[in-house]
Design a protein around this motif. Structure first.
Motif, PDB file in Angstrom:
ATOM      1  N   THR A  55     -17.379   6.160 -32.433  1.00  0.00           N
ATOM      2  CA  THR A  55     -17.310   7.301 -31.518  1.00  0.00           C
ATOM      3  C   THR A  55     -18.701   7.877 -31.333  1.00  0.00           C
ATOM      4  N   MET A  57     -20.320  11.355 -30.391  1.00  0.00           N
ATOM      5  CA  MET A  57     -20.001  12.773 -30.253  1.00  0.00           C
ATOM      6  C   MET A  57     -21.170  13.465 -29.563  1.00  0.00           C
ATOM      7  N   ASN A  59     -23.039  16.810 -28.136  1.00  0.00           N
ATOM      8  CA  ASN A  59     -23.124  18.249 -28.377  1.00  0.00           C
ATOM      9  C   ASN A  59     -22.648  19.026 -27.153  1.00  0.00           C
ATOM     10  N   GLU A  60     -22.086  20.183 -27.397  1.00  0.00           N
ATOM     11  CA  GLU A  60     -21.434  20.971 -26.355  1.00  0.00           C
ATOM     12  C   GLU A  60     -22.306  21.215 -25.119  1.00  0.00           C
ATOM     13  N   ARG A  63     -22.205  18.176 -22.693  1.00  0.00           N
ATOM     14  CA  ARG A  63     -20.919  17.604 -22.261  1.00  0.00           C
ATOM     15  C   ARG A  63     -20.710  17.577 -20.758  1.00  0.00           C
ATOM     16  N   ASP A 125     -13.258  11.931 -23.723  1.00  0.00           N
ATOM     17  CA  ASP A 125     -12.728  13.291 -23.728  1.00  0.00           C
ATOM     18  C   ASP A 125     -13.920  14.216 -23.532  1.00  0.00           C
ATOM     19  N   GLU A 127     -14.146  17.407 -22.699  1.00  0.00           N
ATOM     20  CA  GLU A 127     -14.038  18.725 -23.330  1.00  0.00           C
ATOM     21  C   GLU A 127     -14.428  18.686 -24.814  1.00  0.00           C
ATOM     22  N   ALA A 128     -14.018  17.641 -25.502  1.00  0.00           N
ATOM     23  CA  ALA A 128     -14.338  17.499 -26.923  1.00  0.00           C
ATOM     24  C   ALA A 128     -15.686  16.811 -27.148  1.00  0.00           C
ATOM     25  N   GLY A 129     -16.254  16.234 -26.076  1.00  0.00           N
ATOM     26  CA  GLY A 129     -17.514  15.512 -26.199  1.00  0.00           C
ATOM     27  C   GLY A 129     -17.374  14.193 -26.923  1.00  0.00           C
ATOM     28  N   ARG A 130     -16.201  13.574 -26.842  1.00  0.00           N
ATOM     29  CA  ARG A 130     -15.916  12.316 -27.552  1.00  0.00           C
ATOM     30  C   ARG A 130     -15.965  11.122 -26.598  1.00  0.00           C
TER      31      ARG A 130
END
Length: 168
Positions: A55, A57, A59-60, A63, A125, A127-130
């Motif tokens: 994955t 990830m 950072n916000e 995104r 995703d 919103e989750a940054g995934r």
């Protein structure tokens, strides 16, 4: 973490000790199944063969940049190989008969340890940054510099070879 082998050469100044000049930021981290260098696959082919997914990830703050990435079947991930030495300029790979310059190798040890990974986009995703991907060949927690869509029409060269080896 890296041992020096016969025929290898180090830079006079370690780039890790120089003042940064690119204002590079990490936009996220890789969540990888690999905790140690010994277990980590040496390349993306070996990572895929392991059957273990990974994955990315994000950072916000970054995104929103993922918008429309789901249109890509594959992505290019640029990572910062933060455990690699930066002062090795000529290397002697275990499998090679002679030393080679770092720019003729895909080794993580280099002045700017940027990793290049082409992975299949499995799920996104925003919103989750995934970003779920099929595989990765870096250690868990490796910083991410950038993510780009992979375009087979412009990124692939079916005729490409290296040193007389057919890479197709």
């Amino acid at each position: 973490m890296f041992e020096t082998r016969e025929g290898e050469r180090l830079l006079e100044v370690d780039p890790a000790e120089l003042r940064p000049d690119g204002h590079l930021v990490f936009i996220g981290r890789i969540v990888s199944p690999w905790a140690s260098r010994e277990d980590c696959p040496k390349n993306m082919r070996a990572a895929r063969e392991s059957g273990r997914a990974a994955t990315v990830m994000i950072n916000e703050a970054y995104r929103p940049g993922l918008q429309n990435l789901e249109r890509a079947s594959h992505i290019v991930i640029l990572s910062w190989l933060h455990h690699a030495p930066r002062n090795l300029i000529v290397q002697k790979p275990r499998h090679a008969a002679e030393p080679k310059g770092v720019f003729a190798l895909r080794s993580p040890a280099r002045p700017n340890p940027v990793g290049l990974h082409v992975a299949k986009l499995v799920a996104l995703d925003i919103e989750a940054g995934r970003i779920e991907i099929d595989a990765i060949d870096v250690l868990d927690g490796t910083p991410v510099i950038d993510v780009k869509p992979y375009y087979a029409s412009i990124d692939a060269f079916p005729e490409a070879t290296i040193a007389g080896r057919d890479e197709k």
